[in-house]
Design a protein around this motif. Structure first.
Motif, PDB file in Angstrom:
ATOM      1  N   ILE A 185     -28.246 -19.793 107.771  1.00 55.90           N
ATOM      2  CA  ILE A 185     -29.058 -20.189 106.610  1.00 55.90           C
ATOM      3  C   ILE A 185     -30.092 -21.232 107.028  1.00 55.90           C
ATOM      4  CG2 ILE A 185     -29.002 -21.363 104.368  1.00 55.90           C
ATOM      5  CD1 ILE A 185     -26.176 -20.100 104.006  1.00 55.90           C
ATOM      6  N   LEU A 186     -29.668 -22.201 107.840  1.00 56.75           N
ATOM      7  CA  LEU A 186     -30.595 -23.224 108.322  1.00 56.75           C
ATOM      8  C   LEU A 186     -31.731 -22.607 109.138  1.00 56.75           C
ATOM      9  CD1 LEU A 186     -28.102 -26.038 109.400  1.00 56.75           C
ATOM     10  CD2 LEU A 186     -29.815 -26.200 107.583  1.00 56.75           C
ATOM     11  N   LYS A 187     -31.375 -21.702 110.045  1.00 57.58           N
ATOM     12  CA  LYS A 187     -32.388 -21.046 110.882  1.00 57.58           C
ATOM     13  C   LYS A 187     -33.401 -20.304 110.018  1.00 57.58           C
ATOM     14  CE  LYS A 187     -29.380 -20.296 114.891  1.00 57.58           C
ATOM     15  NZ  LYS A 187     -28.637 -19.263 115.652  1.00 57.58           N
ATOM     16  N   ARG A 188     -32.887 -19.584 109.022  1.00 53.55           N
ATOM     17  CA  ARG A 188     -33.777 -18.793 108.171  1.00 53.55           C
ATOM     18  C   ARG A 188     -34.712 -19.685 107.361  1.00 53.55           C
ATOM     19  NH1 ARG A 188     -30.858 -14.832 104.102  1.00 53.55           N
ATOM     20  NH2 ARG A 188     -30.091 -16.837 103.344  1.00 53.55           N
ATOM     21  N   GLU A 189     -34.170 -20.751 106.790  1.00 50.71           N
ATOM     22  CA  GLU A 189     -34.998 -21.630 105.962  1.00 50.71           C
ATOM     23  C   GLU A 189     -36.026 -22.385 106.810  1.00 50.71           C
ATOM     24  OE1 GLU A 189     -35.004 -21.569 102.668  1.00 50.71           O
ATOM     25  OE2 GLU A 189     -33.522 -19.978 102.900  1.00 50.71           O
ATOM     26  N   ILE A 190     -35.614 -22.821 108.004  1.00 46.78           N
ATOM     27  CA  ILE A 190     -36.555 -23.499 108.904  1.00 46.78           C
ATOM     28  C   ILE A 190     -37.655 -22.542 109.336  1.00 46.78           C
ATOM     29  CG2 ILE A 190     -36.796 -24.519 111.212  1.00 46.78           C
ATOM     30  CD1 ILE A 190     -34.000 -25.768 110.757  1.00 46.78           C
ATOM     31  N   ALA A 191     -37.263 -21.293 109.625  1.00 48.64           N
ATOM     32  CA  ALA A 191     -38.257 -20.292 110.046  1.00 48.64           C
ATOM     33  C   ALA A 191     -39.311 -20.070 108.965  1.00 48.64           C
ATOM     34  CB  ALA A 191     -37.557 -18.979 110.387  1.00 48.64           C
ATOM     35  N   LYS A 192     -38.879 -20.073 107.701  1.00 52.52           N
ATOM     36  CA  LYS A 192     -39.836 -19.896 106.605  1.00 52.52           C
ATOM     37  C   LYS A 192     -40.837 -21.041 106.556  1.00 52.52           C
ATOM     38  CE  LYS A 192     -36.760 -17.352 103.476  1.00 52.52           C
ATOM     39  NZ  LYS A 192     -36.000 -17.448 102.202  1.00 52.52           N
ATOM     40  N   VAL A 193     -40.345 -22.278 106.712  1.00 53.42           N
ATOM     41  CA  VAL A 193     -41.226 -23.453 106.683  1.00 53.42           C
ATOM     42  C   VAL A 193     -42.211 -23.411 107.839  1.00 53.42           C
ATOM     43  CG1 VAL A 193     -41.288 -25.973 106.863  1.00 53.42           C
ATOM     44  CG2 VAL A 193     -39.505 -24.877 105.498  1.00 53.42           C
ATOM     45  N   VAL A 194     -41.708 -23.067 109.036  1.00 54.28           N
ATOM     46  CA  VAL A 194     -42.557 -23.011 110.222  1.00 54.28           C
ATOM     47  C   VAL A 194     -43.623 -21.934 110.069  1.00 54.28           C
ATOM     48  CG1 VAL A 194     -42.598 -22.445 112.681  1.00 54.28           C
ATOM     49  CG2 VAL A 194     -40.815 -23.950 111.787  1.00 54.28           C
ATOM     50  N   GLU A 195     -43.232 -20.782 109.531  1.00 53.27           N
ATOM     51  CA  GLU A 195     -44.184 -19.687 109.350  1.00 53.27           C
ATOM     52  C   GLU A 195     -45.300 -20.076 108.376  1.00 53.27           C
ATOM     53  OE1 GLU A 195     -44.204 -14.938 108.086  1.00 53.27           O
ATOM     54  OE2 GLU A 195     -42.315 -16.043 108.215  1.00 53.27           O
ATOM     55  N   GLU A 196     -44.924 -20.729 107.302  1.00 52.97           N
ATOM     56  CA  GLU A 196     -45.925 -21.170 106.317  1.00 52.97           C
ATOM     57  C   GLU A 196     -46.888 -22.178 106.938  1.00 52.97           C
ATOM     58  OE1 GLU A 196     -43.762 -22.645 103.003  1.00 52.97           O
ATOM     59  OE2 GLU A 196     -42.964 -20.677 102.419  1.00 52.97           O
ATOM     60  N   ARG A 197     -46.343 -23.113 107.718  1.00 44.83           N
ATOM     61  CA  ARG A 197     -47.189 -24.129 108.355  1.00 44.83           C
ATOM     62  C   ARG A 197     -48.120 -23.511 109.381  1.00 44.83           C
ATOM     63  NH1 ARG A 197     -50.512 -27.825 107.901  1.00 44.83           N
ATOM     64  NH2 ARG A 197     -50.531 -29.470 109.493  1.00 44.83           N
ATOM     65  N   TRP A 198     -47.619 -22.522 110.117  1.00 47.45           N
ATOM     66  CA  TRP A 198     -48.438 -21.842 111.118  1.00 47.45           C
ATOM     67  C   TRP A 198     -49.610 -21.110 110.458  1.00 47.45           C
ATOM     68  CZ3 TRP A 198     -50.772 -21.352 115.340  1.00 47.45           C
ATOM     69  CH2 TRP A 198     -51.233 -20.126 115.823  1.00 47.45           C
ATOM     70  N   LYS A 199     -49.354 -20.484 109.308  1.00 43.94           N
ATOM     71  CA  LYS A 199     -50.421 -19.790 108.593  1.00 43.94           C
ATOM     72  C   LYS A 199     -51.503 -20.767 108.143  1.00 43.94           C
ATOM     73  CE  LYS A 199     -47.678 -15.910 106.857  1.00 43.94           C
ATOM     74  NZ  LYS A 199     -47.036 -15.284 105.666  1.00 43.94           N
ATOM     75  N   GLU A 200     -51.072 -21.972 107.776  1.00 46.87           N
ATOM     76  CA  GLU A 200     -52.044 -22.997 107.364  1.00 46.87           C
ATOM     77  C   GLU A 200     -52.901 -23.447 108.542  1.00 46.87           C
ATOM     78  OE1 GLU A 200     -49.839 -26.216 105.716  1.00 46.87           O
ATOM     79  OE2 GLU A 200     -49.001 -25.038 104.051  1.00 46.87           O
ATOM     80  N   CYS A 201     -52.288 -23.560 109.716  1.00 48.95           N
ATOM     81  CA  CYS A 201     -52.981 -24.088 110.897  1.00 48.95           C
ATOM     82  C   CYS A 201     -53.813 -23.037 111.635  1.00 48.95           C
ATOM     83  CB  CYS A 201     -51.970 -24.674 111.884  1.00 48.95           C
ATOM     84  SG  CYS A 201     -51.061 -26.093 111.259  1.00 48.95           S
ATOM     85  N   CYS A 202     -53.395 -21.785 111.510  1.00 47.23           N
ATOM     86  CA  CYS A 202     -54.029 -20.736 112.313  1.00 47.23           C
ATOM     87  C   CYS A 202     -55.439 -20.431 111.803  1.00 47.23           C
ATOM     88  CB  CYS A 202     -53.160 -19.479 112.262  1.00 47.23           C
ATOM     89  SG  CYS A 202     -53.764 -18.153 113.315  1.00 47.23           S
ATOM     90  N   ASN A 203     -56.435 -20.667 112.651  1.00 49.17           N
ATOM     91  CA  ASN A 203     -57.823 -20.340 112.306  1.00 49.17           C
ATOM     92  C   ASN A 203     -58.567 -19.902 113.562  1.00 49.17           C
ATOM     93  OD1 ASN A 203     -58.592 -22.766 113.713  1.00 49.17           O
ATOM     94  ND2 ASN A 203     -58.047 -23.927 111.860  1.00 49.17           N
ATOM     95  N   ASP A 204     -59.793 -19.468 113.379  1.00 54.27           N
ATOM     96  CA  ASP A 204     -60.572 -18.948 114.509  1.00 54.27           C
ATOM     97  C   ASP A 204     -60.790 -20.004 115.585  1.00 54.27           C
ATOM     98  OD1 ASP A 204     -60.706 -16.531 113.258  1.00 54.27           O
ATOM     99  OD2 ASP A 204     -62.724 -16.824 112.440  1.00 54.27           O
ATOM    100  N   GLU A 205     -60.990 -21.239 115.153  1.00 48.49           N
ATOM    101  CA  GLU A 205     -61.236 -22.320 116.108  1.00 48.49           C
ATOM    102  C   GLU A 205     -60.025 -22.535 117.030  1.00 48.49           C
ATOM    103  OE1 GLU A 205     -62.276 -27.123 116.119  1.00 48.49           O
ATOM    104  OE2 GLU A 205     -62.340 -25.974 114.246  1.00 48.49           O
TER     105      GLU A 205
END
Length: 313
Positions: free
Chosen positions: A266-286
């Protein structure tokens, strides 16, 4: 949602199927559902049935269902199939081989995809087993996809693991591989009317002798699933192992290990969701351009994202 959960607890198969779908599809209600049902779990005997493709797992299960039904047991079956790359659903449809039980009110059968899990099991398969346990099923069979050595995942969630071997399919070599011998509580030599069945059974017993004496020595049972030969002996062995676990330290250790694994997953899954959301925020062309030009490396990027997440927490 409370009404749906209560109907499932009362044994309504449509409601049970709906709960499993919500959990499998990672509904926002999934955690709430599992938390509500947790207090009702822990009564069922979870049996993993694993082995190479073509070993006859589904046919064997069909006969085992009939055997346990004859004992008055309510049964759940989770058939874990390869995942379709298009729909994300299961593609083999093992329920076709168990169609005689499809309309039985005491038998619930569900096919599920692996969802990319290398061990042949998805997190949702475990949660589906917990739902069936809470909703009154006495015996829950989990039939795994049959991908060989990586299928040791089944031992994490099953009380009893049956490993099916077939003469003439290279299983005499497969059984010698690291990890395979350790997962089985019961060895089943299926299609035992084939040449080489006695030799394969003897080789398994020799390997078990090499592992030394243990409180539970896995029995080696020969079956012919098509005709039902050996099914009564196998059913008895399954019940004997259940009895052994209920009275032994090993049973207690397995239970503790499963509880620990459950929290970790459960911890792994919930952490993975947070990390994925943060990565989407950070990921850009630059950022991607900087990575492509080697001005920054992926490890530094990942470290910064994780540092940002945990500093926020």
């Amino acid at each position: 949602m409370d009404f749906l959960v209560q109907k499932a607890l009362d044994g309504d198969h449509r409601s049970i199927a709906r709960l499993i779908s919500l959990v499998e599809n990672e509904s926002p209600f999934a955690s709430q559902i599992m938390a509500h049902l947790y207090a009702y779990t822990g009564k069922a005997h979870i049996i993993g049935v694993t082995g190479s493709p073509g070993a006859g797992k589904s046919t064997l299960l069909d006969k085992l269902i009939s055997s346990f039904k004859g004992m008055g047991k309510k049964i759940g079956v989770i058939a874990v199939d390869p995942t379709s790359p298009f729909s994300g659903g299961a593609i083999l449809g093992d329920r076709l081989r168990m169609q005689d039980h499809a309309l039985d009110t005491d038998v619930f059968i569900r096919s599920m995809g692996t969802r990319g899990s290398l061990g042949g099991l998805s997190r949702a398969a475990y949660e589906a087993a917990m739902i069936l346990d809470a909703c009154g099923k006495d015996v829950i069979f989990i039939e795994t996809v049959g991908v060989g050595q990586s299928e040791v995942d089944i031992v994490k969630i099953a009380d009893t693991v049956c490993l099916l071997l077939v003469p003439g399919m290279g299983d005499d070599v497969q059984v010698m591989k690291a990890g395979i011998m350790e997962i089985a509580d019961i060895f089943v030599i299926n299609k035992a009317d084939r040449d080489g069945a006695d030799r394969l059974a003897a080789e398994v017993n020799i390997m078990l002798d090499l592992y030394g004496k243990k409180a539970w020595r896995p029995p080696v049972i020969k079956t012919i699933a098509e005709t039902g030969e050996g099914i009564d002996e196998l059913s008895k062995a399954l019940l004997d192992h259940r009895q052994y676990l209920s009275k032994s330290d090993e049973g207690k250790k397995r239970f503790y290990s499963r509880i620990k694994m459950e929290v970790e997953e459960i911890l792994k899954r919930e952490i993975a969701k947070v990390v994925e959301e943060r990565w989407k925020e950070c990921c850009n062309d630059e950022l991607i351009s900087a990575l492509c030009a080697k001005r920054i490396d992926p490890y530094t990027v990942a470290g910064r994202i994780l540092g940002d997440i945990f500093s926020r927490g």
